[in-house]
Design an enzyme around this catalytic site. Structure first.
Site, mmCIF file in Angstrom:
data_model
loop_
_atom_site.group_PDB
_atom_site.id
_atom_site.type_symbol
_atom_site.label_atom_id
_atom_site.label_comp_id
_atom_site.label_asym_id
_atom_site.label_seq_id
_atom_site.Cartn_x
_atom_site.Cartn_y
_atom_site.Cartn_z
ATOM 1 N N LYS A 203 0.843 -1.200 0.000
ATOM 2 C CA LYS A 203 0.000 0.000 0.000
ATOM 3 C C LYS A 203 0.880 1.252 0.000
ATOM 4 C CE LYS A 203 -3.548 2.310 2.684
ATOM 5 N NZ LYS A 203 -4.374 2.316 3.867
ATOM 6 N N GLU A 209 10.709 -4.766 4.053
ATOM 7 C CA GLU A 209 10.761 -6.188 3.673
ATOM 8 C C GLU A 209 10.384 -6.364 2.207
ATOM 9 O OE1 GLU A 209 9.261 -4.905 6.302
ATOM 10 O OE2 GLU A 209 9.393 -6.233 8.047
ATOM 11 N N GLY A 264 -4.673 -1.929 5.148
ATOM 12 C CA GLY A 264 -3.896 -3.082 4.679
ATOM 13 C C GLY A 264 -4.536 -4.414 5.037
ATOM 14 N N ARG A 265 -4.967 -4.563 6.286
ATOM 15 C CA ARG A 265 -5.501 -5.862 6.721
ATOM 16 C C ARG A 265 -6.935 -6.090 6.248
ATOM 17 N NH1 ARG A 265 -4.162 -2.415 10.685
ATOM 18 N NH2 ARG A 265 -5.778 -1.598 12.046
ATOM 19 N N GLU A 350 -3.890 -6.468 15.218
ATOM 20 C CA GLU A 350 -3.433 -5.156 14.747
ATOM 21 C C GLU A 350 -4.585 -4.146 14.840
ATOM 22 O OE1 GLU A 350 -0.120 -4.676 11.684
ATOM 23 O OE2 GLU A 350 -1.817 -3.945 10.543
ATOM 24 N N HIS A 381 -3.573 -33.047 18.629
ATOM 25 C CA HIS A 381 -2.408 -33.835 19.039
ATOM 26 C C HIS A 381 -1.242 -32.933 19.424
ATOM 27 C CE1 HIS A 381 -4.353 -37.562 17.793
ATOM 28 N NE2 HIS A 381 -4.916 -36.791 16.873
ATOM 29 N N LYS A 503 10.036 -0.308 13.743
ATOM 30 C CA LYS A 503 10.552 -0.007 12.394
ATOM 31 C C LYS A 503 11.650 1.046 12.496
ATOM 32 C CE LYS A 503 6.328 -0.704 9.679
ATOM 33 N NZ LYS A 503 5.312 -0.039 8.868
HETATM 34 O O1 F6P Z 1 3.693 -2.751 9.666
HETATM 35 C C1 F6P Z 1 2.346 -2.956 9.636
HETATM 36 C C2 F6P Z 1 1.784 -2.694 8.285
HETATM 37 O O2 F6P Z 1 1.671 -1.331 8.082
HETATM 38 C C3 F6P Z 1 0.449 -3.390 8.098
HETATM 39 O O3 F6P Z 1 -0.601 -2.689 8.625
HETATM 40 C C4 F6P Z 1 0.412 -3.567 6.626
HETATM 41 O O4 F6P Z 1 -0.549 -4.506 6.244
HETATM 42 C C5 F6P Z 1 1.825 -4.009 6.371
HETATM 43 O O5 F6P Z 1 2.595 -3.233 7.249
HETATM 44 C C6 F6P Z 1 2.299 -3.838 4.956
HETATM 45 O O6 F6P Z 1 2.213 -2.517 4.542
HETATM 46 P P1 F6P Z 1 2.330 -2.112 3.019
HETATM 47 O O7 F6P Z 1 1.192 -2.739 2.299
HETATM 48 O O8 F6P Z 1 2.275 -0.621 2.999
HETATM 49 O O9 F6P Z 1 3.643 -2.645 2.520
#
Ligand code: F6P
Length: 541
Positions: A203, A209, A264-265, A350, A381, A503
């Site tokens: 987003k 990452e 995002g979620r 979150e 189990h 972060k």
């Molecule tokens: O670090 C949390 C977060 O902001 C989430 O809310 C989000 O889904 C994820 O990182 C990834 O964010 P982006 O889609 O901006 O890479």
């Protein structure tokens, strides 16, 4: 008025004192006195899902007091404000409109933009799936690599796995999220640069990452003979930050938009779901949306007493805030729903893992429970021992499919039998007298070990089958549960400031890890300094 001083809350506290020790055995025994059984009174359905909540530590009074709490805390007003596109995420000054993404109402907010983007996705997905879109050597795409993390990974990964039966078997989808290069490396070993399409989903398009993985994947393409000019055939982006995607090198035509009013979620319904559409096709994607829309309608229209997300949210509040339970187990009796618990971890924790109320006051009651889980029967189990006999109360969502997803005989009846039997055993337990009979006169010392307290609450959610509609409804059920709980707890379910500090410090630590000079001990605490020094020494710095 604070939550705990609301008459609805204090009435629930008093009621809790009255019923806290009552055993579900006793409640079910009352069924024999005639009238509607617990199963009849406490089973509801909505958007095609069955929802049996009779094995909860509630009676009719509890239910009506809980519903009073929902009314008193303005759940309905918050729900309506969200659907209307009001600013319900005030700390980011944003509307929250994932429901508009699945609405057929042409007057829904942003309907035109949403339809246009979905049409663009569908055209692209059809091209890829039909083989009209090819890699740089003219071969059709056979591997999709979705790179994203959090909401840009968990939802699409969960859905693609769940709907594998509906996917084109010629195309394999991979999900890479972790900055641990082992994640990407595992995928690189399985794909071919001629037939791979990367879908970079972020987003913000600033997530460390995702950018690290995207750059490494791009390098892998170029190292494997793909010219810079041909990369456009192998990369598309999904983001609300088009400028950054372009900077990364993805052509504007290959960018799919999302908007700041999609969290995002909550985003798998948007272009973030592109890898879902690529896997199962635009039609099945539409059905996924339609299932969610059915749940949206149910949430808006069903009376609160028979409203699945409302009841689900209230039950969570009942255990978390009155019984003091700390976690909620999600146990899908379906391998296809393997990733549902991890998806729900982000969705719920979150969203509602907050201590600040909307007005800035700190809560004086527990908020989000820890969500965890694994598919049954595997969990039985592993950790069910603790749920049956540990001292901790852990409510459970059992999720079962009435139709098997495979032709193998015997499996499905056994799977369902296990699911239903677990909820029964957890509810009933085994009394001291029953345990004595089993232990017999020779082994009285065994008795305390084979007693089960029972009275362990669970919901059983039934899907006729795992198809896109049912899955859409199931996901939307949990999304709205979050809204219900967030309204009661008076927190902002749609921001996530808590992930920021880590972060920021991560960047500082990384600079120290790779710096030429040793770390200034004044910069960090002694533990962090020592950890950095250890890693530097191992890397020869
Ligand atoms: O670090 C949390 C977060 O902001 C989430 O809310 C989000 O889904 C994820 O990182 C990834 O964010 P982006 O889609 O901006 O890479």
């Amino acid at each position: 008025m604070t939550l705990k001083s609301l008459p609805a809350w204090t009435a629930l506290e008093a009621h809790y004192q009255q019923i806290r020790d009552k055993h579900l055995r006793e409640w079910f025994a009352e069924d024999k006195q005639g009238g509607a059984s617990r199963a009849e009174r406490f089973t509801i359905s909505g958007a095609g899902l069955g929802f049996d909540f009779s094995k909860h530590r509630i009676d009719d009074t509890t239910l009506s007091l809980l519903v009073d709490l929902a009314r008193a805390t303005g759940v309905e007003a918050r729900r309506d404000a969200m659907f209307a596109g009001d600013i319900v995420n005030p700390t980011e000054h944003r509307a929250v409109l994932h429901t508009a993404l699945r609405s057929h109402d042409v007057n829904a907010p942003f309907a035109k933009e949403i339809q246009a983007e979905r049409a663009k996705m569908a055209v692209f997905a059809d091209k890829v799936r039909s083989g009209a879109w090819t890699g740089h050597t003219g071969k059709p795409i056979r591997h999709i690599v979705n790179i994203g993390i959090g909401g840009s990974d968990l939802g699409p990964k969960m859905v693609v796995h769940a709907l594998h039966q509906f996917a084109d078997p010629k195309i394999k989808t991979y999900f890479v999220s972790n900055v641990d290069g082992a994640d990407l490396q595992r995928v690189l070993e399985q794909i071919d640069p001629e037939t791979t399409l990367a879908v970079i989903v972020s987003k913000t398009f600033t997530t460390q990452e995702t950018l690290t993985n995207a750059i490494s994947l791009r390098d892998w393409f170029t190292k494997n003979g793909v010219k810079q000019a041909d990369l456009a055939k192998h990369f598309v982006g999904v983001s609300s930050n088009v400028a950054e995607v372009v900077k990364f090198g993805i052509a504007e035509d290959n960018i799919f938009q999302m908007w700041d009013w999609v969290g995002g979620r909550y985003s798998l319904w948007s272009a973030v779901g592109l890898s879902i559409m690529l896997a199962v096709g635009p039609n099945h994607f539409d059905h996924l949306l339609a299932g969610a829309e059915r749940m949206d309608q149910h949430f808006r229209e069903a009376p609160l007493e028979r409203n699945l997300p409302v009841i689900m949210g209230l039950l969570g509040v009942w255990y978390r805030d009155f019984f003091g339970s700390q976690s909620q187990l999600v146990a899908p009796y379906s391998e296809s729903l393997h990733f549902l618990p991890s998806y729900l971890q982000q969705l719920e924790m979150e969203s509602n893992g907050k201590s600040a109320q909307l007005n800035g006051d700190t809560v004086d009651y527990p908020t989000a429970a820890v969500i965890w889980g694994e598919p049954g029967t595997n969990g039985q189990h592993a950790f069910f021992q603790m749920i049956h006999q540990g001292p901790t109360l852990i409510p459970i969502d059992f999720i079962a499919l009435l139709t098997a997803e495979h032709p193998l005989p015997h499996h499905h009846d056994r799977l369902l039998a296990n699911c239903f039997a677990q909820s029964e055993a957890l509810m009933l337990g085994r009394t001291f007298e029953e345990a004595q009979k089993i232990a017999g006169p020779d082994k009285p010392e065994l008795v305390p070990h084979i007693v089960f307290p029972g009275n362990r609450p669970s919901t059983t959610i039934l899907l006729d089958e795992l198809n896109p509609q049912a899955l859409g409804a199931l996901i939307a059920l949990y999304e709205h549960k979050v809204l219900v709980q967030g309204s009661i707890w008076n927190v902002n379910s749609f921001d996530q400031w808590g992930v920021e500090l880590g972060k920021i410090l991560g960047k500082v630590v990384e600079a120290d890890l790779i710096a030429d000079a040793p770390v200034d001990p004044a910069k960090h605490d002694s533990s962090t300094t020592a950890l950095i020094a250890r890693a530097r020494a191992k890397a020869g710095r």
